[in-house]
Design a protein around this motif. Structure first.
Motif, PDB file in Angstrom:
ATOM      1  N   ASP A 153       0.800  -1.217   0.000  1.00  0.00           N
ATOM      2  CA  ASP A 153       0.000   0.000   0.000  1.00  0.00           C
ATOM      3  C   ASP A 153       0.834   1.267   0.000  1.00  0.00           C
ATOM      4  O   ASP A 153       0.337   2.349  -0.323  1.00  0.00           O
ATOM      5  N   LEU A 154       2.123   1.154   0.326  1.00  0.00           N
ATOM      6  CA  LEU A 154       3.019   2.307   0.337  1.00  0.00           C
ATOM      7  C   LEU A 154       3.884   2.390  -0.921  1.00  0.00           C
ATOM      8  O   LEU A 154       4.729   3.269  -1.041  1.00  0.00           O
ATOM      9  N   GLY A 155       3.675   1.453  -1.847  1.00  0.00           N
ATOM     10  CA  GLY A 155       4.455   1.462  -3.081  1.00  0.00           C
ATOM     11  C   GLY A 155       5.787   0.750  -2.975  1.00  0.00           C
ATOM     12  O   GLY A 155       6.661   0.930  -3.829  1.00  0.00           O
ATOM     13  N   LEU A 156       5.962  -0.104  -1.963  1.00  0.00           N
ATOM     14  CA  LEU A 156       7.234  -0.782  -1.729  1.00  0.00           C
ATOM     15  C   LEU A 156       7.191  -2.220  -2.234  1.00  0.00           C
ATOM     16  O   LEU A 156       6.171  -2.905  -2.138  1.00  0.00           O
ATOM     17  N   PHE A 157       8.352  -2.674  -2.727  1.00  0.00           N
ATOM     18  CA  PHE A 157       8.515  -4.038  -3.211  1.00  0.00           C
ATOM     19  C   PHE A 157       9.597  -4.766  -2.427  1.00  0.00           C
ATOM     20  O   PHE A 157      10.611  -4.179  -2.046  1.00  0.00           O
ATOM     21  N   ALA A 158       9.369  -6.069  -2.230  1.00  0.00           N
ATOM     22  CA  ALA A 158      10.430  -6.956  -1.769  1.00  0.00           C
ATOM     23  C   ALA A 158      11.197  -7.459  -2.984  1.00  0.00           C
ATOM     24  O   ALA A 158      11.006  -6.999  -4.119  1.00  0.00           O
ATOM     25  N   GLU A 159      12.068  -8.427  -2.763  1.00  0.00           N
ATOM     26  CA  GLU A 159      12.830  -9.008  -3.863  1.00  0.00           C
ATOM     27  C   GLU A 159      11.932  -9.822  -4.787  1.00  0.00           C
ATOM     28  O   GLU A 159      12.068  -9.767  -6.013  1.00  0.00           O
ATOM     29  N   GLU A 160      10.982 -10.559  -4.210  1.00  0.00           N
ATOM     30  CA  GLU A 160      10.161 -11.481  -4.980  1.00  0.00           C
ATOM     31  C   GLU A 160       8.685 -11.310  -4.642  1.00  0.00           C
ATOM     32  O   GLU A 160       8.329 -10.672  -3.644  1.00  0.00           O
ATOM     33  N   ILE A 161       7.844 -11.908  -5.490  1.00  0.00           N
ATOM     34  CA  ILE A 161       6.392 -11.841  -5.335  1.00  0.00           C
ATOM     35  C   ILE A 161       5.832 -13.247  -5.520  1.00  0.00           C
ATOM     36  O   ILE A 161       6.198 -13.942  -6.481  1.00  0.00           O
ATOM     37  N   ASP A 162       4.979 -13.674  -4.627  1.00  0.00           N
ATOM     38  CA  ASP A 162       4.285 -14.935  -4.828  1.00  0.00           C
ATOM     39  C   ASP A 162       3.261 -14.720  -5.941  1.00  0.00           C
ATOM     40  O   ASP A 162       2.325 -13.929  -5.781  1.00  0.00           O
ATOM     41  N   PRO A 163       3.419 -15.376  -7.096  1.00  0.00           N
ATOM     42  CA  PRO A 163       2.523 -15.102  -8.229  1.00  0.00           C
ATOM     43  C   PRO A 163       1.098 -15.589  -8.020  1.00  0.00           C
ATOM     44  O   PRO A 163       0.209 -15.206  -8.778  1.00  0.00           O
ATOM     45  N   VAL A 164       0.867 -16.419  -6.999  1.00  0.00           N
ATOM     46  CA  VAL A 164      -0.482 -16.908  -6.718  1.00  0.00           C
ATOM     47  C   VAL A 164      -1.213 -15.970  -5.766  1.00  0.00           C
ATOM     48  O   VAL A 164      -2.335 -15.522  -6.028  1.00  0.00           O
ATOM     49  N   THR A 165      -0.562 -15.631  -4.647  1.00  0.00           N
ATOM     50  CA  THR A 165      -1.208 -14.801  -3.624  1.00  0.00           C
ATOM     51  C   THR A 165      -0.872 -13.320  -3.751  1.00  0.00           C
ATOM     52  O   THR A 165      -1.565 -12.479  -3.181  1.00  0.00           O
ATOM     53  N   GLY A 166       0.221 -12.992  -4.450  1.00  0.00           N
ATOM     54  CA  GLY A 166       0.672 -11.611  -4.532  1.00  0.00           C
ATOM     55  C   GLY A 166       1.492 -11.173  -3.341  1.00  0.00           C
ATOM     56  O   GLY A 166       1.918 -10.012  -3.264  1.00  0.00           O
ATOM     57  N   ALA A 167       1.767 -12.069  -2.386  1.00  0.00           N
ATOM     58  CA  ALA A 167       2.511 -11.721  -1.176  1.00  0.00           C
ATOM     59  C   ALA A 167       3.976 -11.432  -1.500  1.00  0.00           C
ATOM     60  O   ALA A 167       4.559 -12.011  -2.421  1.00  0.00           O
ATOM     61  N   ALA A 168       4.558 -10.536  -0.721  1.00  0.00           N
ATOM     62  CA  ALA A 168       5.978 -10.230  -0.860  1.00  0.00           C
ATOM     63  C   ALA A 168       6.821 -11.350  -0.264  1.00  0.00           C
ATOM     64  O   ALA A 168       6.470 -11.921   0.768  1.00  0.00           O
ATOM     65  N   LEU A 169       7.926 -11.649  -0.916  1.00  0.00           N
ATOM     66  CA  LEU A 169       8.875 -12.657  -0.445  1.00  0.00           C
ATOM     67  C   LEU A 169      10.287 -12.102  -0.568  1.00  0.00           C
ATOM     68  O   LEU A 169      10.583 -11.300  -1.445  1.00  0.00           O
ATOM     69  N   GLY A 170      11.173 -12.559   0.311  1.00  0.00           N
ATOM     70  CA  GLY A 170      12.559 -12.138   0.254  1.00  0.00           C
ATOM     71  C   GLY A 170      12.790 -10.825   0.988  1.00  0.00           C
ATOM     72  O   GLY A 170      11.879 -10.240   1.590  1.00  0.00           O
ATOM     73  N   ASN A 171      14.024 -10.362   0.931  1.00  0.00           N
ATOM     74  CA  ASN A 171      14.406  -9.173   1.696  1.00  0.00           C
ATOM     75  C   ASN A 171      13.664  -7.935   1.196  1.00  0.00           C
ATOM     76  O   ASN A 171      13.331  -7.812   0.020  1.00  0.00           O
ATOM     77  N   PHE A 172      13.444  -7.001   2.155  1.00  0.00           N
ATOM     78  CA  PHE A 172      12.476  -5.928   1.929  1.00  0.00           C
ATOM     79  C   PHE A 172      12.925  -4.649   2.625  1.00  0.00           C
ATOM     80  O   PHE A 172      13.383  -4.702   3.768  1.00  0.00           O
ATOM     81  N   PRO A 173      12.716  -3.488   1.948  1.00  0.00           N
ATOM     82  CA  PRO A 173      12.455  -3.357   0.527  1.00  0.00           C
ATOM     83  C   PRO A 173      13.724  -3.594  -0.274  1.00  0.00           C
ATOM     84  O   PRO A 173      14.829  -3.405   0.239  1.00  0.00           O
ATOM     85  N   GLN A 174      13.560  -3.997  -1.518  1.00  0.00           N
ATOM     86  CA  GLN A 174      14.669  -4.427  -2.366  1.00  0.00           C
ATOM     87  C   GLN A 174      15.039  -3.321  -3.347  1.00  0.00           C
ATOM     88  O   GLN A 174      14.233  -2.912  -4.183  1.00  0.00           O
ATOM     89  N   ALA A 175      16.280  -2.840  -3.255  1.00  0.00           N
ATOM     90  CA  ALA A 175      16.722  -1.764  -4.139  1.00  0.00           C
ATOM     91  C   ALA A 175      16.617  -2.162  -5.599  1.00  0.00           C
ATOM     92  O   ALA A 175      16.193  -1.369  -6.445  1.00  0.00           O
ATOM     93  N   PHE A 176      17.005  -3.400  -5.919  1.00  0.00           N
ATOM     94  CA  PHE A 176      17.054  -3.836  -7.309  1.00  0.00           C
ATOM     95  C   PHE A 176      15.662  -3.814  -7.935  1.00  0.00           C
ATOM     96  O   PHE A 176      15.493  -3.442  -9.101  1.00  0.00           O
ATOM     97  N   THR A 177      14.630  -4.197  -7.188  1.00  0.00           N
ATOM     98  CA  THR A 177      13.276  -4.142  -7.718  1.00  0.00           C
ATOM     99  C   THR A 177      12.871  -2.704  -7.993  1.00  0.00           C
ATOM    100  O   THR A 177      12.257  -2.396  -9.029  1.00  0.00           O
ATOM    101  N   HIS A 178      13.221  -1.796  -7.104  1.00  0.00           N
ATOM    102  CA  HIS A 178      12.866  -0.389  -7.304  1.00  0.00           C
ATOM    103  C   HIS A 178      13.676   0.236  -8.435  1.00  0.00           C
ATOM    104  O   HIS A 178      13.169   1.140  -9.135  1.00  0.00           O
ATOM    105  N   VAL A 179      14.896  -0.231  -8.642  1.00  0.00           N
ATOM    106  CA  VAL A 179      15.646   0.167  -9.844  1.00  0.00           C
ATOM    107  C   VAL A 179      14.869  -0.268 -11.088  1.00  0.00           C
ATOM    108  O   VAL A 179      14.784   0.470 -12.082  1.00  0.00           O
TER     109      VAL A 179
END
Length: 618
Positions: A572-598
């Motif tokens: 809801d704040l526009g932040l991403f983790a490293e990965e996304i569960d493609p079924v549930t949409g849940a964030a996975l991995g370290n957070f927030p992930q610079a590489f995803t925001h790049v």
């Protein structure tokens, strides 16, 4: 896509299960970062900087880790947002009895010559209506909860926790009591409409602790901090239709840039799992050279020349320690001693063990890093930056290393922990290193043996085309002679190796989506590719690489639709983790992930460039 003004409501009970990864928000000051849950608990903070030991680590062990919580008592409803384009977090709590706001920040103070704390977390509790009952708990557990500290009442100077040469001091007007074990402070309070409670936690190491004043002076620190971030984001050159998302990603990238060196860490956390309960738990509080090219493009593309220059200077300073060879990762100061160890006393996020600190990938061989550093230098030069003579010599040395080693196997961009292989993408980045050096020479920025580099560059391309493309599946493949695809190969287009409109790139794009795509997201590789049994989520940045490809080949509508779909998976704040569960949409991995925001930034820039190229007006 959710912009920074969007709020998300959820019913929360104080005894709820461990928060979801994307239930956290980040605050920081470009030296340290804290994660705060939706219910007001600061569950992760390392001091004195990103790579330091944790002081609060409930994120990785709710019982032992320690937390700094300001939470309503009973049932409540929360909404939250960042205040404008800043990392100042506002959480609104609504209960049956009233409404209150909690504002959390790491202040950026003006240099007025006065004493300032080494580090501070400021929390302001503000009554809006009615009366809300809260509980304050501060339970520091230094050194990843391997040390016990006791609270000491210092009267007007607050409560202090000391260990070795470090100190935490809590300053608030609220009366506090130490629990029977002496290592936890707690208080119960009620905040009525119009009332404010200020809570300041300061830290020092090897120095005196400087207490920050409360009241009006705390409000001034809030104003100064908000103004600094407004001024910084106002310089962002991007004015496209995704500006809100780009600004949030730019702020996040800035937060993860260590201000004293220019280094950009991958994430502020360790051991948040790529699959719940599995062993894919790594420490990402370091600086990976594999991220260099795309990080530089994000800085230069947004017009942040100071950050771009600082980042390049850090890259070339840190790499002097191992020149003319490069390591995979470095700490924020450029040091290479990041030995991996496990913390068996911590249970891990939702029981996901092991908890690791340090990262064994530092001892691997990754040939792609040469292309990353040299390509970053080229992007810097092409954006108007100047290379110093000694930096040019360093870059030339990396070229000689590539000439000598590109035929060797390595561990690849994804740091596969197993035998070395001939990874196609590693060869592409070796090609990019030599191609970038030739372009730098043409600009007069470096001096190299152009004939030698040209011959070797062409030899690398010949090898890639002969062994890195599998005719039977119609795709470039992860390893020479293999039949598995790798999403990193999507970068061949934006690196200039191959036009995204080329038939081989089009067929590779299609095969990657066929094999790695799920619900509009991309895994980075096929299961079993890295010899680990546990699966993982879709890799955030890979989906943005696909968007870059679509934009570069002129399919702007598809690129825009794909961008908005991936952005819908931000929290809801526009932040991403490293990965996304493609079924549930849940964030996975370290957070927030610079590489995803790049990835967010570069994909938005790519779409804007494609729109400009065809004359769109937005």
């Amino acid at each position: 896509m959710r912009d920074e003004e969007t709020v998300h409501a959820q019913l929360v009970a104080p005894d709820a299960a461990a928060p979801a990864i994307d239930d956290y928000a980040i605050i920081g000051d470009c030296r340290m970062a804290a994660l705060i849950s939706r219910d007001g608990s600061l569950d992760w903070l390392c001091l004195p900087h990103f790579s330091g030991p944790s002081v609060f680590a409930a994120l990785l062990d709710p019982t032992r880790g320690g937390r700094f919580a300001v939470q309503p008592r009973g049932r409540f409803r929360t909404t939250r947002r960042y205040l404008g384009p800043s990392p100042v977090l506002e959480t609104r709590f609504e209960s049956a009895d009233g409404v209150a706001r909690l504002t959390d920040l790491v202040p950026l103070v003006s240099d007025d010559g006065g004493l300032q704390p080494m580090r501070e977390v400021l929390r302001v509790l503000d009554g809006v209506s009615g009366s809300c009952a809260f509980e304050l708990v501060i339970a520091p557990r230094p050194d990843y909860a391997r040390m016990q500290v006791r609270a000491s009442n210092r009267g007007a100077l607050g409560w202090a926790f000391t260990w070795a040469d470090e100190i935490l001091v809590l300053n608030t007007s609220v009366p506090l009591e130490a629990e029977c074990d002496g290592n936890t402070l707690c208080a119960r309070l009620a905040v009525a409409a119009g009332e404010k409670v200020y809570i300041s936690l300061v830290y020092a190491k090897g120095d005196l602790a400087v207490l920050s004043p409360l009241g009006d002076r705390a409000e001034e620190r809030l104003r100064v901090t908000l103004k600094w971030w407004r001024d910084w984001t106002s310089r962002c050159a991007y004015r496209g239709r995704y500006r809100d998302a780009v600004l949030r990603s730019a702020v996040t990238l800035k937060l993860l840039t260590y201000v004293l060196s220019g280094a950009v860490i991958a994430a502020p956390t360790t051991s948040l799992p790529e699959a719940i309960g599995a062993g894919r738990n790594w420490d990402y509080r370091y600086c990976w050279l594999r991220d260099a090219t795309l990080t530089m493009r994000a800085f230069t593309g947004l017009g942040y020349r100071d950050e771009a220059e600082a980042f390049l200077r850090w890259l070339l300073h840190a790499t002097r320690l191992t020149w003319p060879e490069l390591q995979v990762l470095y700490d924020i100061y450029g040091r290479t001693d990041v030995k991996e160890e496990t913390l068996d006393h911590l249970c891990g996020y939702r029981g996901s063990r092991p908890v690791r600190i340090g990262n064994g990938a530092h001892a691997q061989t990754q040939l792609d890093v040469y292309g990353e550093v040299v390509s970053a230098a080229l992007d810097f030069a092409e954006s108007g930056g100047c290379l110093e003579a000694d930096e040019a010599r360093l870059l030339g040395g990396f070229g000689r290393t590539v000439v000598a080693q590109w035929r060797d196997p390595d561990h690849g961009i994804w740091e596969v922990r197993g035998p070395k292989r001939h990874y196609t993408f590693s060869k592409v980045m070796c090609w990019s290193a030599l191609d970038s050096l030739l372009k730098l020479q043409a600009r007069g920025a470096v001096r190299v043996d152009a004939d030698l580099l040209r011959r070797e560059r062409d030899a690398i391309m010949a090898a890639i085309e002969a062994y890195g493309y599998n005719e039977s599946i119609g795709s470039y493949v992860g390893t020479f002679g293999g039949d598995r695809v790798d999403a990193a190969l999507l970068l061949m287009g934006c690196l200039g190796y191959k036009d995204p409109r080329d038939p081989r790139m089009r067929s590779t794009f299609a095969r990657i989506h066929e094999r790695l795509g799920r619900n509009g997201l991309l895994y980075r590789y096929e299961r079993g590719y890295d010899d680990l049994e546990a699966g993982e989520g879709a890799f955030g940045i890979c989906s943005f690489w696909a968007i870059d490809n679509l934009a570069e080949r002129g399919d702007v509508e598809a690129a825009g639709h794909a961008f908005e779909h991936v952005m819908s998976h931000a929290n809801d704040l526009g932040l991403f983790a490293e990965e996304i569960d493609p079924v549930t949409g849940a964030a996975l991995g370290n957070f927030p992930q610079a590489f995803t925001h790049v990835g967010v930034i570069n994909a938005a820039l790519g779409i804007a460039q494609a729109e400009k190229g065809r004359g769109d007006v937005r």
